[in-house]
Design a protein around this motif. Sequence first.
Motif, PDB file in Angstrom:
ATOM      1  N   VAL A  92       0.841  -1.199   0.000  1.00 23.36           N
ATOM      2  CA  VAL A  92       0.000   0.000   0.000  1.00 23.36           C
ATOM      3  C   VAL A  92       0.876   1.249   0.000  1.00 23.36           C
ATOM      4  O   VAL A  92       1.877   1.324   0.709  1.00 23.36           O
ATOM      5  CB  VAL A  92      -0.934   0.024   1.230  1.00 23.36           C
ATOM      6  CG1 VAL A  92      -1.720   1.334   1.293  1.00 23.36           C
ATOM      7  CG2 VAL A  92      -1.892  -1.156   1.198  1.00 23.36           C
ATOM      8  N   THR A  93       0.493   2.245  -0.801  1.00 17.78           N
ATOM      9  CA  THR A  93       1.180   3.540  -0.817  1.00 17.78           C
ATOM     10  C   THR A  93       0.213   4.615  -0.331  1.00 17.78           C
ATOM     11  O   THR A  93      -0.923   4.693  -0.806  1.00 17.78           O
ATOM     12  CB  THR A  93       1.646   3.900  -2.241  1.00 17.78           C
ATOM     13  OG1 THR A  93       2.538   2.884  -2.704  1.00 17.78           O
ATOM     14  CG2 THR A  93       2.356   5.254  -2.256  1.00 17.78           C
ATOM     15  N   VAL A  94       0.659   5.416   0.626  1.00 19.29           N
ATOM     16  CA  VAL A  94      -0.146   6.549   1.102  1.00 19.29           C
ATOM     17  C   VAL A  94       0.562   7.825   0.682  1.00 19.29           C
ATOM     18  O   VAL A  94       1.704   8.073   1.070  1.00 19.29           O
ATOM     19  CB  VAL A  94      -0.325   6.523   2.632  1.00 19.29           C
ATOM     20  CG1 VAL A  94      -1.223   7.684   3.070  1.00 19.29           C
ATOM     21  CG2 VAL A  94      -0.910   5.202   3.096  1.00 19.29           C
ATOM     22  N   GLN A  95      -0.102   8.610  -0.148  1.00 23.85           N
ATOM     23  CA  GLN A  95       0.473   9.864  -0.643  1.00 23.85           C
ATOM     24  C   GLN A  95      -0.214  11.035   0.058  1.00 23.85           C
ATOM     25  O   GLN A  95      -1.448  11.125   0.058  1.00 23.85           O
ATOM     26  CB  GLN A  95       0.281   9.966  -2.156  1.00 23.85           C
ATOM     27  CG  GLN A  95       0.946   8.840  -2.929  1.00 23.85           C
ATOM     28  CD  GLN A  95       0.542   8.825  -4.394  1.00 23.85           C
ATOM     29  OE1 GLN A  95      -0.599   9.077  -4.736  1.00 23.85           O
ATOM     30  NE2 GLN A  95       1.503   8.529  -5.263  1.00 23.85           N
ATOM     31  N   ALA A  96       0.574  11.916   0.665  1.00 21.79           N
ATOM     32  CA  ALA A  96       0.009  13.047   1.397  1.00 21.79           C
ATOM     33  C   ALA A  96       0.554  14.364   0.859  1.00 21.79           C
ATOM     34  O   ALA A  96       1.759  14.502   0.623  1.00 21.79           O
ATOM     35  CB  ALA A  96       0.328  12.923   2.887  1.00 21.79           C
ATOM     36  N   GLU A  97      -0.347  15.320   0.650  1.00 20.17           N
ATOM     37  CA  GLU A  97       0.015  16.653   0.162  1.00 20.17           C
ATOM     38  C   GLU A  97      -0.536  17.671   1.160  1.00 20.17           C
ATOM     39  O   GLU A  97      -1.675  17.561   1.608  1.00 20.17           O
ATOM     40  CB  GLU A  97      -0.590  16.883  -1.214  1.00 20.17           C
ATOM     41  CG  GLU A  97      -0.153  18.163  -1.888  1.00 20.17           C
ATOM     42  CD  GLU A  97      -0.762  18.320  -3.281  1.00 20.17           C
ATOM     43  OE1 GLU A  97      -0.592  19.403  -3.869  1.00 20.17           O
ATOM     44  OE2 GLU A  97      -1.417  17.371  -3.754  1.00 20.17           O
ATOM     45  N   PHE A  98       0.264  18.671   1.509  1.00 25.32           N
ATOM     46  CA  PHE A  98      -0.110  19.614   2.561  1.00 25.32           C
ATOM     47  C   PHE A  98      -0.238  21.022   1.983  1.00 25.32           C
ATOM     48  O   PHE A  98       0.738  21.741   1.828  1.00 25.32           O
ATOM     49  CB  PHE A  98       0.917  19.553   3.696  1.00 25.32           C
ATOM     50  CG  PHE A  98       1.142  18.149   4.207  1.00 25.32           C
ATOM     51  CD1 PHE A  98       2.265  17.436   3.830  1.00 25.32           C
ATOM     52  CD2 PHE A  98       0.200  17.545   5.005  1.00 25.32           C
ATOM     53  CE1 PHE A  98       2.460  16.129   4.268  1.00 25.32           C
ATOM     54  CE2 PHE A  98       0.374  16.247   5.453  1.00 25.32           C
ATOM     55  CZ  PHE A  98       1.509  15.530   5.087  1.00 25.32           C
ATOM     56  N   VAL A  99      -1.487  21.391   1.686  1.00 28.02           N
ATOM     57  CA  VAL A  99      -1.748  22.658   0.991  1.00 28.02           C
ATOM     58  C   VAL A  99      -2.843  23.492   1.674  1.00 28.02           C
ATOM     59  O   VAL A  99      -3.309  24.469   1.099  1.00 28.02           O
ATOM     60  CB  VAL A  99      -2.149  22.383  -0.475  1.00 28.02           C
ATOM     61  CG1 VAL A  99      -0.963  21.853  -1.264  1.00 28.02           C
ATOM     62  CG2 VAL A  99      -3.320  21.394  -0.561  1.00 28.02           C
ATOM     63  N   GLY A 100      -3.242  23.100   2.888  1.00 32.99           N
ATOM     64  CA  GLY A 100      -4.266  23.867   3.605  1.00 32.99           C
ATOM     65  C   GLY A 100      -5.592  23.120   3.682  1.00 32.99           C
ATOM     66  O   GLY A 100      -5.936  22.313   2.808  1.00 32.99           O
ATOM     67  N   SER A 101      -6.338  23.385   4.749  1.00 32.90           N
ATOM     68  CA  SER A 101      -7.598  22.674   5.000  1.00 32.90           C
ATOM     69  C   SER A 101      -8.627  22.898   3.906  1.00 32.90           C
ATOM     70  O   SER A 101      -9.293  21.952   3.456  1.00 32.90           O
ATOM     71  CB  SER A 101      -8.174  23.106   6.355  1.00 32.90           C
ATOM     72  OG  SER A 101      -7.306  22.759   7.404  1.00 32.90           O
ATOM     73  N   GLY A 102      -8.796  24.160   3.477  1.00 35.49           N
ATOM     74  CA  GLY A 102      -9.783  24.464   2.448  1.00 35.49           C
ATOM     75  C   GLY A 102      -9.522  23.697   1.164  1.00 35.49           C
ATOM     76  O   GLY A 102     -10.436  23.138   0.552  1.00 35.49           O
TER      77      GLY A 102
END
Length: 306
Positions: A92-102
Amino acid sequence: MKKNIIKTLALAGMAVLTMGTLAGCGSNNAETKAPDTKTEAGTTSGTTANETTAKEDTASNLKGSISMVGSTSMEKFATALSEVFMGKYPSVTVQAEFVGSGAGIEAVTNGSADIGNSSRNLKDEEKAKGVAENIVAIDGIAVVSDPANTVDNLTKDQLINIYNGTTTNWKELGGADQPIVVIGREAGSGTRTAFEELLKLEDACKYSNELDSTGAVMAKAASTPGSIGYVSLDVLDDSVKTMKLESIDPTPENIKAGSYFLSRPFVMATKGEISEQSDLVKALFDYIYSDEGKDLVKAVGLIPAN
C-alpha cells in the motif's frame, strides 16, 4: 514381533472408531460460531470462523494507493500515520500533500483525493455536498512569541486585543517598549479559521504577516523581535517562547481537562461515510481508531478522538 504389530493396528483402529463416534454425536449441532469478543480495535467480533479468515485475508492482501490532501498543521500526524500504515501493508502507498484545510476539503469534494485533511470542523455547506466529518484527533493551538519576550502569560481578552489591533505594544502588557508584530496564517488555513472562530475574531484580525504554513509561522516568530503567532500544539520546540493562556500551559492534559481554551479537531474528511469507502481507506480508519492508532496519535502530541 508380528503380535506387536497386530496389537498396534488394533489400538489405532479403536481410536479411529472412537473419534468417528464423537463426531457423529455432534452432527446435529448448528454451525459453530466464534465467541463474541472485543477485537484490538474495540469492535465486536461475532462472526463465523470463515468470515474472520476472509477478513484477515482481505487485510493481508491490501494493495494500492490512498491520497490525502489538506492541512499543513496535520503534516506531522499524517506523515507518521502514512509511514506506519505502509510499514504494516508493504503493498500500500499513502500519498500526502499539505496545501491547507480548504484545499483538502475541495479535493475530497471533487473526487481528486480519497481524504481531505482539515484542522477545523467542516462547514454546513461542505457537509451539504456529501462530505463526512471524521474526527481523528484533538489538537491544541499554541500561542508563541520570540524567545526574548518577557511576557509569558496572556488573558483571553489580552490575546483578542492583540489580534484586533487594540493593543499594539508589549509595554501595555508589562513587557518591553516594543511594537507587537502580529503573525497569522493565510486565508483558507484551518488553524486560522479555528483560532479566529474560538476568539470570535472572524475578519477582524490585524495581521502584520500572513504566512502559508505552520513551519513558516514558527520560523518567523523565532526570528522576529516582538512577534506573536499561533501554531499547532504538536510542532512546539525551544526555538520560540510558548505563552500560557489564563495561566494555563498548552498541554494535552490541560486540553483534555477543558482548562486550555484554544483547541480544535483534526478531521480526515471523506466523500460519504467511512463505510462507503474502498477497503484501503476503511482499513486506514480501522487502524486510526484502534489502540495502536491511538498510541500513534498520542506519540505526535495529540489527543485521541475516541
